[in-house]
Structures are given as structure tokens and as C-alpha cells.
Design a protein around this motif. Structure first.
Motif, mmCIF file in Angstrom:
data_model
loop_
_atom_site.group_PDB
_atom_site.id
_atom_site.type_symbol
_atom_site.label_atom_id
_atom_site.label_comp_id
_atom_site.label_asym_id
_atom_site.label_seq_id
_atom_site.Cartn_x
_atom_site.Cartn_y
_atom_site.Cartn_z
ATOM 1 N N GLY A 87 1.394 -0.387 -5.624
ATOM 2 C CA GLY A 87 0.625 0.414 -4.679
ATOM 3 C C GLY A 87 -0.313 1.341 -5.434
ATOM 4 N N SER A 88 -1.021 0.793 -6.421
ATOM 5 C CA SER A 88 -1.924 1.605 -7.244
ATOM 6 C C SER A 88 -3.105 2.095 -6.426
ATOM 7 C CB SER A 88 -2.430 0.787 -8.433
ATOM 8 O OG SER A 88 -1.354 0.332 -9.230
ATOM 9 N N ASP A 89 -3.708 3.189 -6.899
ATOM 10 C CA ASP A 89 -4.904 3.722 -6.239
ATOM 11 C C ASP A 89 -5.889 4.191 -7.298
ATOM 12 O OD1 ASP A 89 -3.838 6.092 -7.197
ATOM 13 O OD2 ASP A 89 -3.928 7.147 -5.275
ATOM 14 N N SER A 91 -4.469 6.247 -10.218
ATOM 15 C CA SER A 91 -3.466 5.697 -11.117
ATOM 16 C C SER A 91 -3.903 5.744 -12.575
ATOM 17 C CB SER A 91 -3.136 4.250 -10.717
ATOM 18 O OG SER A 91 -2.545 4.191 -9.442
ATOM 19 N N GLY A 114 -4.058 -2.538 0.098
ATOM 20 C CA GLY A 114 -3.641 -1.156 -0.133
ATOM 21 C C GLY A 114 -4.331 -0.534 -1.332
ATOM 22 N N ASN A 115 -4.516 -1.342 -2.390
ATOM 23 C CA ASN A 115 -5.238 -0.854 -3.569
ATOM 24 C C ASN A 115 -6.670 -0.464 -3.203
ATOM 25 O OD1 ASN A 115 -3.760 -3.474 -5.617
ATOM 26 N ND2 ASN A 115 -2.993 -1.408 -5.252
ATOM 27 N N ALA A 149 -7.829 0.382 -0.264
ATOM 28 C CA ALA A 149 -7.828 1.584 0.564
ATOM 29 C C ALA A 149 -7.650 2.832 -0.285
ATOM 30 C CB ALA A 149 -6.716 1.498 1.611
ATOM 31 N N GLY A 150 -7.005 2.664 -1.436
ATOM 32 C CA GLY A 150 -6.795 3.789 -2.340
ATOM 33 C C GLY A 150 -7.926 4.008 -3.330
ATOM 34 N N THR A 189 3.019 5.046 -8.669
ATOM 35 C CA THR A 189 2.482 4.552 -7.411
ATOM 36 C C THR A 189 1.517 5.570 -6.807
ATOM 37 O OG1 THR A 189 3.027 3.725 -5.197
ATOM 38 C CG2 THR A 189 4.466 5.442 -6.102
ATOM 39 N N ARG A 227 -0.014 4.657 -3.552
ATOM 40 C CA ARG A 227 0.048 4.420 -2.116
ATOM 41 C C ARG A 227 1.436 4.700 -1.555
ATOM 42 N NH1 ARG A 227 -4.204 4.744 0.340
ATOM 43 N NH2 ARG A 227 -3.572 3.249 1.954
ATOM 44 N N SER A 255 4.348 9.783 -8.470
ATOM 45 C CA SER A 255 3.180 9.714 -7.597
ATOM 46 C C SER A 255 1.920 10.047 -8.392
ATOM 47 C CB SER A 255 3.330 10.664 -6.412
ATOM 48 O OG SER A 255 3.325 12.008 -6.843
ATOM 49 N N LEU A 281 0.357 11.998 -1.666
ATOM 50 C CA LEU A 281 1.500 11.090 -1.581
ATOM 51 C C LEU A 281 2.809 11.849 -1.820
ATOM 52 C CD1 LEU A 281 2.966 8.384 -1.490
ATOM 53 C CD2 LEU A 281 2.371 8.060 -3.913
#
Length: 372
Positions: free
Chosen positions: A139-141, A144, A219-220, A222-223, A287, A289, A304, A309
């Protein structure tokens, strides 16, 4: 699961009341072992994975239950893995035991025989060189690569300086940044092995109708991540700056000390399963996300990448690396915090995922090849 449930502190607190040095009994089940080539790569990966768990340092003893007629025959697995039944390893089949009820009773009896000896093990001071950490990011963003991952890399450098070992993995998520690893290899053969694994993945994805660039995930994105290259650059940061000592295939025993690489998928449970099979006795998981991941038998520390988050999922996160972005905490200082947490977790301080009881569903061996 019925065997392990008998020893559950929630369902049957008396079962382990006399064994305070035993943390618990866990059931690790999987959905493969049959309908596969007995000599193929998929079977080799499964055999290696099971052998790695059967000999893992965080288990005192292991009971392996088979059906009896499956492709993954217990006697063949023992022979291929150079394992033998003894005080700490028991194996048997359902079909030889008379069915489900008798199988459960037999499993319970075998564990009850093990418990008094397992309880004799006590903690004693030892060097950090005995710690092997599996490095994960899920769930990287967009944060990260600038907060949690570099901080974990700084902690890895400290661990390596103390003689410990860190395993970087997730080959599809270092794609495009592999040159940052190969130039750190201690010898050309190590670098070439990593390149060979990249080429294997390019062929593997192609024959399955995919491509290595089929990333980042929704999800990535979106982040804030837009390409696999951005994601890979951040992922590699988890590995710190020390030399790359060795490259291993999935679930191979990690026998080198220092910073190493293991070829695994990017899917976190499958990747971490391979790392634990290779000897990782602790997992560090960044993570952006959110993740609720836990891992038995290796404690999982989750970090996090951002404060938002942390505020939403503080009960699942062990440390907020978003302070690097928000409060100007240096990467080196955060790395020291992570290293201190690694030592505490290795010394028995429960992680958030352990407090929630996670870990028994996250055993997911890599299934490769046709299901027949």
C-alpha cells in the motif's frame, strides 16, 4: 486449525497455563500441494517453503498434517528437504489416522508431548547478529520513498553494522531500479543473478499475458505514485546503503550476513512467506495506504509513511514515520527509532499485529505453474 484452537488462550486458557515460556500454538494452512507437477518449479517452491517453516528459529516444534494421497507426499518432502522426524518435527496423514476426529486428537497429543520441553527454553542475552529482518512495503504512496522507506534503510544499515541480516524482496517492485542494487553487489556473479531473475520475471509475466509495467496498483495511484519507476525507487530505499552480499531464489535458506536480496512476487503475504521460509525472524513493513498485516511466527512491525494514516490506523501501526515530513525529524533519527524497535520486538515486546492476533492466515506459499 482445530488442533491449534485447542490451545487457544481465548478458547481454552487452561491448555497453556502451565507453559509460560510458550507464546502459543498456531495453525498455518495453505491451498496447494496437489494438482501440480511433482517435479516442477511449483513443487520445489512449496517444499522449500515448508522446510523453511519447519526449521524456523521462532518455532520450538512443528507438527505437519497431510491428507495422504496428495502430490506433495510427506515422506518425499522430508527426503528432498533433508529433514527427519524427531522431538521437534512430527508428520502424519489424515488417511492413515482414521479421519478428522482422530487426526485432531493425535495432533493435540503430539503437541502436548512437546510443550514441557518447549517451555524449558528461556530468553538470554545475545548479539543482534542473530536477527534477520524481512523488508516489506505494501500500500505504498508518494511519501514512501521520502519517509518510511529511507528510514527503514537507515535502520538496516545499523543492523548490518551489528552483524545482522536484512532481506529485500518483491522483484516486480524494484523493476527499473535494479541498477541501484547491482552496483552494490560484492561481486559480478551476485549482480548477474539479480539481473537473471529480472529476465525470468519478464518472461514469466509475458507468457501469462501480463507485463512488468502493470504497476502501480489503484491504491498506489490514489496515494500519488504514477509509474513503476517511482514505486521501485522508493522500494529500493528500504535496503539502505550497504553492499549486496547475495541473491537468493524464493524460500532459499539465507546463509549470508548483511544486506541480501530474495526473489519474490510483490504481493506482500507471498513475499513475506518466502522471506520467513528463508530465515527472517522479524518483518518490517512500511505502508502509506494502510495495512493490517501480521505474520506468524515472525513478528511484524508496521511503519506509516504519513501522519494522516497514523491517525486513522494507529492501532495497527507501530511507528509514524510521517514525522519526517511534518516535524522535520531526520531520516537517521527515525532509522535509530526503528532499529531500537527491532531490538525490542526481537526481545519479546509484542507488536501491534501480535496484539491483534494476526498471523495465521498470512501463510501464502508462491503458487507457480499450471493447476492440473
Amino acid at each position: 486449525r482445530a488442533i491449534a484452537d485447542h490451545f487457544s488462550k481465548r478458547n481454552n486458557p487452561a491448555a497453556l497455563a502451565n507453559f509460560p515460556h510458550v507464546d502459543g500454538v498456531v495453525a498455518l494452512t495453505h491451498g496447494t500441494g496437489c494438482g501440480m507437477d511433482t517435479e516442477g518449479l511449483g513443487m520445489q517452491l512449496l517444499e522449500r517453503t515448508l522446510a523453511g517453516y519447519a526449521t524456523h528459529a521462532n518455532f520450538w516444534g512443528v507438527v505437519v498434517v497431510g491428507l495422504g494421497c496428495e502430490s506433495n507426499q510427506l515422506k518425499t518432502w522430508l527426503a528432498h528437504s533433508s529433514l527427519h522426524e524427531g522431538d521437534t518435527l512430527k508428520v502424519f496423514n489424515i488417511q492413515d489416522s482414521g479421519g478428522t476426529r482422530l487426526t485432531v486428537e493425535k495432533g493435540i497429543a503430539l503437541i502436548e508431548e512437546m510443550l514441557p520441553r518447549a517451555n524449558q527454553v528461556k530468553r538470554e542475552p545475545c548479539s543482534a547478529e542473530h536477527i534477520t529482518v524481512g523488508l516489506q512495503c505494501g500500500g505504498s504512496d508518494g511519501y514512501s520513498g521520502i519517509s518510511a522507506n529511507p528510514a527503514l534503510g537507515a535502520a538496516v544499515d545499523l543492523l548490518v553494522q551489528h552483524g545482522g541480516t536484512a532481506i529485500l524482496s518483491e522483484t516486480p517492485e524494484i523493476y527499473g531500479a535494479e541498477h541501484l542494487l547491482t552496483r552494490r553487489a560484492v561481486k559480478p556473479e551476485v549482480a548477474q543473478k539479480l539481473i537473471d531473475r529480472i529476465h525470468w520475471w519478464e518472461n514469466y509475466t509475458e507468457i501469462n499475458g501480463g507485463e512488468m509495467n502493470n504497476n502501480p496498483s489503484p491504491g498506489n495511484k490514489a496515494g500519488g505514485l504514477t509509474t513503476i519507476l517511482e514505486k521501485s525507487l522508493g522500494a529500493v530505499a528500504k535496503g539502505g546503503t550497504s553492499n549486496l552480499q547475495a541473491v537468493y531464489e524464493y524460500a532459499e535458506p539465507v546463509d549470508a550476513h548483511g544486506f541480501v536480496y530474495m526473489d519474490t512476487p510483490g504481493y506482500d503475504p507471498v513475499s513475506a512467506t518466502g522471506q520467513v521460509a528463508g530465515g527472517a525472524n522479524l518483518i518490517c513493513f512500511t505502508t502509506g495506504r494502510g495495512s493490517a498485516y501480521g505474520c506468524a511466527p515472525s513478528p511484524s512491525l508496521k511503519f506509516s509513511t504519513n501522519t494522516a494514516l497514523w491517525k486513522k490506523q494507529e492501532e495497527d501501526m507501530d511507528l509514524n514515520c510521517g514525522e519526517i515530513v511534518d516535524n522535520g525529524v531526520s531520516v537517521a533519527d527515525m532509522g535509530q527509532r526503528i532499529f531500537d524497535m527491532i531490538l525490542k520486538a526481537a526481545s519479546g515486546e509484542p507488536t501491534k499485529s501480535e496484539q491483534h492476533g494476526y498471523g495465521q492466515n498470512e501463510f501464502v506459499p508462491w503458487q507457480v505453474g499450471a493447476v492440473m
